[in-house]
Scaffold this active site. Structure first.
Site: not given
Length: 468
Positions: A96, A149, A274, A312, A431
């Site tokens: 991120s 972020t 996650h 993202d 991710h």
């Protein structure tokens, strides 16, 4: 600068940015001419929100009594796609921080970097540029406000998990925003330093309850913290649409003659990914969707506003349909009133009965599902007791962030029940490298049509800011 020159500037933004980026952008992106410069720019990041999330949300919101699948607010404003890879020697999966730095500064960097380049040198962000131009600025997130972020728009650090240092920088490096809304008591009210008091000393109003959002005065900048770290899951929060509520307050506070730049993040879509938690993911998606629906109306009333929405990266590798079964069934997700994590917390404290479990899930569990929950709870408790007596740690003990506890094992079992019921699959707890959708509405939304890299989004925003 006239309109033609602005358009040419945007089309040629990447000529001096390196061979790799030039090849991607000039071949794929055909920006529309700038019609007029937006007064207000709202950047929205659905953290972890890959394309499967918006598809799942469409089916989650579908009305089963009608013959067609209804479109959602995401479908109404889809304009393109974006790549997300970081600058880490062709490791195509970003974190991120690196992704947010690309979106905030147009610079590719390493995973973990907060608005610094590969040499750990600070890079200017679009929020900082807006502030330097006299615009008001703000951030609204469902994580702590010093998470990866928001930090990548507000600060600079060589490692995203330096949470206290990042929080300190919000004062020490000069206050960059006129409004901060999200979580973070743990980092802003500490034994060694009370940053909330320091914000108040710098003229900020401070609130710690959603109920104060509508009544707080707009004559001062605003700091609002509503959670120790991140906010509760949307399914568990006192306001299940807290992102929308905070956004309404933010637009009201930031409106001024010179315009504003506002970053909004649906942070916990990523956290649900996650955790491989489809129920919590849909709760977070619904909160973000309500935020976009509010902004649809806002843009109609303020046509000089641009709203850009993207992710993202994608998280969890979620799939709709598993094991060769041609089905995805979100029916039980529509009935749930609390998160699987909340259900686990409650079941840990009592003997599990069918009646009580059904009341928590808000749908009827099968005998097999009830038996599974009871077995997981009892077996985990037994294993922990054996480990305490023998001094031998159970082999199933997990990582530091996912220890072997009754609560965590119940949480896993509950998610397995829901994933099985809905035919939801997951390929990762991390991710993925998937491209992500781009949405836009309002002034100059056509600039974001088509395929683009995440750095292109920041480049276009920089250009719009420079031509105000």
């Amino acid at each position: 600068m006239n309109k033609i020159l602005i358009a040419l500037t945007i089309a040629g933004l990447t000529i001096s940015c390196g061979k790799e980026t030039q090849e991607v952008v000039t071949q794929e992106v055909q920006p529309a001419p700038v019609v007029s410069t937006p007064k207000n720019i709202i950047m929205i990041v659905g953290d972890g929100m890959g394309p499967t999330y918006t598809t799942a949300y469409r089916y989650f919101k579908d009305d089963p009594s009608t013959p067609r699948v209804e479109n959602t607010v995401f479908d109404r404003h889809l304009v393109g796609m974006s790549s997300t890879y970081p600058d880490t020697h062709h490791n195509y999966v970003t974190d991120s921080a690196a992704a947010a730095t690309a979106l905030s500064s147009a610079i590719k960097t390493y995973n973990g970097a907060v608005a610094v380049d590969m040499d750990k040198q600070n890079v200017e962000t679009v929020l900082e540029r807006a502030k330097s131009l006299g615009m008001k600025t703000g951030v609204v997130v469902t994580s702590q406000i010093n998470h990866a972020t928001p930090a990548s728009y507000l600060s600079h650090n060589d490692y995203r998990y330096n949470y206290n240092a990042i929080a300190d920088s919000y004062i020490d490096n000069g206050i960059q925003a006129d409004l901060y809304l999200g979580g973070g008591w743990k980092f802003f009210i500490r034994e060694d330093r009370n940053l909330v008091e320091e914000f108040e000393d710098n003229g900020f109003n401070y609130i710690d309850s959603y109920q104060l959002l509508d009544s707080v005065s707009t004559d001062k900048p605003l700091l609002g913290l509503f959670g120790d770290k991140g906010l509760p899951w949307a399914l568990d929060d006192t306001n299940k649409h807290r992102l929308s509520a905070m956004t309404k307050t933010a637009t009201k506070h930031l409106e001024n003659e010179d315009g504003y730049f506002l970053l909004i993040e649906g942070s916990q879509i990523d956290w649900a990914g996650h955790s491989n938690d489809i129920a919590s993911a849909m709760g977070e998606m619904d909160d973000l969707a309500k935020t976009l629906e509010y902004l649809e109306t806002y843009v109609k009333e303020h046509p000089d506003t641009l709203v850009v929405i993207t992710a993202d990266h994608s998280t969890g590798g979620v799939t709709l349909g598993v094991d060769g079964v041609f089905q995805w069934d979100p029916k039980v997700l529509r009935t749930m009133k609390q998160s699987p994590n909340s259900i686990a917390n409650l079941l840990e404290k009592v003997d599990i009965t069918t009646e009580y479990a059904n009341s928590l899930f808000n749908f009827e569990l099968t005998d097999e599902e009830i038996s599974k929950l009871i077995t997981v709870k009892n077996d985990t408790a037994t294993a922990i007791k054996i480990a305490e007596v023998t001094g031998i740690e159970d082999a199933r003990s997990g990582k530091e962030y996912d220890p072997f506890t009754v609560n965590n094992e119940l949480y896993k079992a509950i998610k397995e029940v829901i994933n099985a019921r809905t035919f939801t699959g997951w390929t990762s707890s991390g991710h993925t490298a998937a491209d992500v959708p781009v949405f836009a509405m309002g002034n100059n939304k056509a600039l974001f049509n088509g395929y683009q890299d995440n750095t292109d989004i920041a480049k276009k925003i920089f250009t719009l800011l420079d031509n105000k």
